[in-house]
Design an enzyme around this catalytic site. Structure first.
Site, PDB file in Angstrom:
ATOM      1  N   ASP A  44      33.737 -27.305  -0.656  1.00  0.00           N
ATOM      2  CA  ASP A  44      34.490 -28.269   0.101  1.00  0.00           C
ATOM      3  C   ASP A  44      33.567 -28.189   1.723  1.00  0.00           C
ATOM      4  O   ASP A  44      33.954 -29.293   2.415  1.00  0.00           O
ATOM      5  CB  ASP A  44      35.992 -27.789   0.634  1.00  0.00           C
ATOM      6  CG  ASP A  44      36.108 -26.264   1.058  1.00  0.00           C
ATOM      7  OD1 ASP A  44      35.015 -25.290   0.699  1.00  0.00           O
ATOM      8  OD2 ASP A  44      36.916 -26.009   1.778  1.00  0.00           O
ATOM      9  N   TYR A  84      24.989 -24.154   5.718  1.00  0.00           N
ATOM     10  CA  TYR A  84      25.507 -23.775   4.254  1.00  0.00           C
ATOM     11  C   TYR A  84      25.686 -24.939   3.605  1.00  0.00           C
ATOM     12  O   TYR A  84      25.331 -25.177   2.513  1.00  0.00           O
ATOM     13  CB  TYR A  84      26.694 -22.793   4.433  1.00  0.00           C
ATOM     14  CG  TYR A  84      27.508 -22.743   3.179  1.00  0.00           C
ATOM     15  CD1 TYR A  84      26.782 -21.953   1.943  1.00  0.00           C
ATOM     16  CD2 TYR A  84      28.855 -23.154   3.133  1.00  0.00           C
ATOM     17  CE1 TYR A  84      27.491 -21.720   0.950  1.00  0.00           C
ATOM     18  CE2 TYR A  84      29.700 -23.051   1.847  1.00  0.00           C
ATOM     19  CZ  TYR A  84      29.117 -22.197   0.869  1.00  0.00           C
ATOM     20  OH  TYR A  84      29.680 -22.152  -0.197  1.00  0.00           O
ATOM     21  N   LYS A 126      24.096 -26.617   0.281  1.00  0.00           N
ATOM     22  CA  LYS A 126      24.977 -26.911  -1.058  1.00  0.00           C
ATOM     23  C   LYS A 126      24.818 -28.384  -1.270  1.00  0.00           C
ATOM     24  O   LYS A 126      24.911 -28.445  -2.655  1.00  0.00           O
ATOM     25  CB  LYS A 126      26.071 -26.223  -0.789  1.00  0.00           C
ATOM     26  CG  LYS A 126      26.492 -24.933  -0.490  1.00  0.00           C
ATOM     27  CD  LYS A 126      26.139 -24.126  -1.870  1.00  0.00           C
ATOM     28  CE  LYS A 126      26.993 -24.239  -3.037  1.00  0.00           C
ATOM     29  NZ  LYS A 126      26.877 -23.471  -4.070  1.00  0.00           N
TER      30      LYS A 126
HETATM   31  N1  LIG Z   1      34.186 -18.118  -1.794  1.00  0.00           N
HETATM   32  C1  LIG Z   1      34.482 -19.064  -1.357  1.00  0.00           C
HETATM   33  O1  LIG Z   1      35.652 -19.445  -0.766  1.00  0.00           O
HETATM   34  C2  LIG Z   1      33.713 -20.544  -1.771  1.00  0.00           C
HETATM   35  C3  LIG Z   1      34.391 -21.782  -1.328  1.00  0.00           C
HETATM   36  C4  LIG Z   1      33.875 -22.964  -1.909  1.00  0.00           C
HETATM   37  C5  LIG Z   1      32.741 -23.025  -2.634  1.00  0.00           C
HETATM   38  N2  LIG Z   1      32.262 -21.734  -3.083  1.00  0.00           N
HETATM   39  C6  LIG Z   1      31.188 -21.702  -4.246  1.00  0.00           C
HETATM   40  O2  LIG Z   1      31.636 -21.059  -5.187  1.00  0.00           O
HETATM   41  C7  LIG Z   1      30.741 -20.342  -6.054  1.00  0.00           C
HETATM   42  C8  LIG Z   1      30.919 -18.881  -6.274  1.00  0.00           C
HETATM   43  O3  LIG Z   1      30.952 -18.308  -4.828  1.00  0.00           O
HETATM   44  P1  LIG Z   1      31.941 -16.743  -4.985  1.00  0.00           P
HETATM   45  O4  LIG Z   1      33.235 -17.055  -4.108  1.00  0.00           O
HETATM   46  O5  LIG Z   1      32.046 -16.072  -6.319  1.00  0.00           O
HETATM   47  O6  LIG Z   1      30.958 -15.875  -3.802  1.00  0.00           O
HETATM   48  P2  LIG Z   1      30.033 -14.569  -3.904  1.00  0.00           P
HETATM   49  O7  LIG Z   1      31.104 -13.665  -4.478  1.00  0.00           O
HETATM   50  O8  LIG Z   1      29.473 -14.586  -2.898  1.00  0.00           O
HETATM   51  O9  LIG Z   1      29.226 -14.703  -5.241  1.00  0.00           O
HETATM   52  C9  LIG Z   1      27.825 -15.307  -5.229  1.00  0.00           C
HETATM   53  C10 LIG Z   1      26.886 -14.353  -5.991  1.00  0.00           C
HETATM   54  O10 LIG Z   1      25.700 -14.985  -5.931  1.00  0.00           O
HETATM   55  C11 LIG Z   1      24.814 -13.816  -5.796  1.00  0.00           C
HETATM   56  N3  LIG Z   1      23.642 -14.128  -5.104  1.00  0.00           N
HETATM   57  C12 LIG Z   1      23.327 -14.356  -4.023  1.00  0.00           C
HETATM   58  N4  LIG Z   1      22.007 -14.795  -3.652  1.00  0.00           N
HETATM   59  C13 LIG Z   1      21.300 -14.434  -4.828  1.00  0.00           C
HETATM   60  C14 LIG Z   1      20.051 -14.899  -5.418  1.00  0.00           C
HETATM   61  N5  LIG Z   1      18.900 -15.131  -4.725  1.00  0.00           N
HETATM   62  N6  LIG Z   1      19.895 -14.832  -6.656  1.00  0.00           N
HETATM   63  C15 LIG Z   1      21.074 -14.523  -7.828  1.00  0.00           C
HETATM   64  N7  LIG Z   1      22.328 -14.253  -7.144  1.00  0.00           N
HETATM   65  C16 LIG Z   1      22.388 -14.401  -5.953  1.00  0.00           C
HETATM   66  C17 LIG Z   1      25.496 -13.050  -5.123  1.00  0.00           C
HETATM   67  O11 LIG Z   1      25.071 -11.499  -5.269  1.00  0.00           O
HETATM   68  P3  LIG Z   1      24.953 -10.596  -4.021  1.00  0.00           P
HETATM   69  O12 LIG Z   1      26.422 -10.323  -3.393  1.00  0.00           O
HETATM   70  O13 LIG Z   1      24.525  -9.433  -4.489  1.00  0.00           O
HETATM   71  O14 LIG Z   1      24.047 -11.284  -3.159  1.00  0.00           O
HETATM   72  C18 LIG Z   1      26.960 -13.066  -5.635  1.00  0.00           C
HETATM   73  O15 LIG Z   1      27.179 -12.194  -6.715  1.00  0.00           O
HETATM   74  C19 LIG Z   1      29.296 -20.510  -4.869  1.00  0.00           C
HETATM   75  O16 LIG Z   1      28.745 -21.871  -5.497  1.00  0.00           O
HETATM   76  C20 LIG Z   1      30.088 -21.041  -3.578  1.00  0.00           C
HETATM   77  O17 LIG Z   1      29.162 -21.627  -2.923  1.00  0.00           O
HETATM   78  C21 LIG Z   1      32.916 -20.495  -2.918  1.00  0.00           C
END
Ligand SMILES: NC(=O)c1ccc[n+]([C@@H]2O[C@H](COP(=O)([O-])OP(=O)(O)OC[C@H]3O[C@@H](n4cnc5c(N)ncnc54)[C@H](OP(=O)(O)O)[C@@H]3O)[C@@H](O)[C@H]2O)c1
Length: 290
Positions: free
Chosen positions: A101, A124, A128
């Protein structure tokens, strides 16, 4: 159907792994196993694999760090997804890529649809959005799923931090003038298989639980659910903070970023469940047992 998940150690990726393990021929890779910052490694490893669907739940998600590490943000959130899309095209596989979002500026006061103009106000969000464009430019029926305020049992998020503070008797405050909708990872896992087929739902899709709330309302509801579940809390009331008080934030965040799920409902004939029900379910399942 063979599925590969990247970001398998993250909040969303780990949830998808758990929920799909029994149902699909599944392989998942966490950050240590598969580094999206190393594009040659990504090409080498992925080209050697066979899959029908590639789910990219990996991202550089630290919104403030993206401001100071802009190149890294674009490498992981935009250049890497472009490579993923290219590999999927060669394999005739579908890429499902997650976005946010935060691609919106937050100036609207009605839910953002997939047709609304994205206008990110942070590095960010910019990175994205660039990633979305790369995936969609590959034009192979790939899907970009924008979600908001993701929560679930596999990695602590805002709601878990609020509950922890309440358990420890610390003062609990949350922002009262910033609005979006929580999205439960379990509900994402539940809806995503609708879109595994190549012919279904290419382009952008918004998905979140339904309704709208501030962070203060979200936290208060979570504490109310904990009380209902008999969880001992030392604090039960969430105070309000203004967005303007968050002087330690480096990046700007949209004030309003509610995602419309009308397209999702139209494509699937299902409505996403209300955020209060999703949060209550999460707390019953994962907190009342602790
Ligand atoms: N969290 C939210 O509130 C939110 C909101 C809107 C959209 N999103 C989107 O939803 C998706 C999932 O997010 P999430 O909430 O699951 O976040 P998350 O828990 O931070 O998961 C992201 C994962 O990506 C890994 N990562 C980071 N850099 C990397 C790299 N260079 N190579 C491979 N893996 C890497 C991280 O590993 P490490 O932690 O070990 O670095 C982590 O396991 C993302 O696309 C995010 O932009 C999330």
């Amino acid at each position: 159907m063979k599925i590969v998940i990247l970001g398998a150690g993250g909040r969303l990726g780990a949830s998808l792994m758990r929920e799909y393990r029994e149902k699909y021929d599944l392989a998942g890779f966490d950050h240590a196993q598969f580094d999206l910052a190393n594009l040659d490694d990504v090409r080498g490893k992925l080209s050697a694999m066979n899959f029908d669907v590639l789910i990219n739940a990996a991202a550089f998600t630290n919104v403030d760090a993206c401001e100071t590490e802009r190149d890294r943000a674009f490498l992981i959130n935009a250049e890497a997804p472009a490579v993923l899309a290219g590999i999927c095209n060669k394999k005739d596989a579908k890429l499902i890529h997650f976005s946010t979002d935060y691609v919106f500026d937050g100036e609207k006061r009605a839910p953002y649809t997939e047709e609304d103009q994205a206008n990110p106000i942070s590095a960010y969000g910019e990175s994205k959005l660039a990633g979305e464009k790369c995936v969609l430019a590959a034009d192979n029926g790939h899907l970009v799923v924008r979600v908001s305020w993701v929560f679930g049992p596999d990695r602590p998020s805002f709601v878990d931090a609020m509950i922890k503070r309440a358990q420890q008797g610390e003062k609990i405050d949350a922002i009262s003038d910033k609005f979006s909708t929580p999205t439960y990872t379990h509900d994402i896992a539940d809806m995503l298989p609708h879109f595994f087929d190549r012919g279904v739902g290419g382009g952008i899709l918004h998905f979140a639980n339904s309704g709208k709330c501030s962070w203060q309302e979200y936290a208060q509801w979570a504490l109310d659910c904990c009380c209902d579940a008999g969880l001992p809390l030392k604090g039960t009331t969430v105070g309000g903070l203004k967005l303007s008080e968050m002087t330690n934030w480096v990046a700007r965040r949209p004030v309003y970023s509610v995602l419309s799920t009308a397209k999702y409902a139209e494509l699937t004939g299902r409505a996403s469940r209300a955020w209060r029900d999703a949060v209550a379910d999460y707390i019953t399942r994962f907190y009342s047992k602790k």
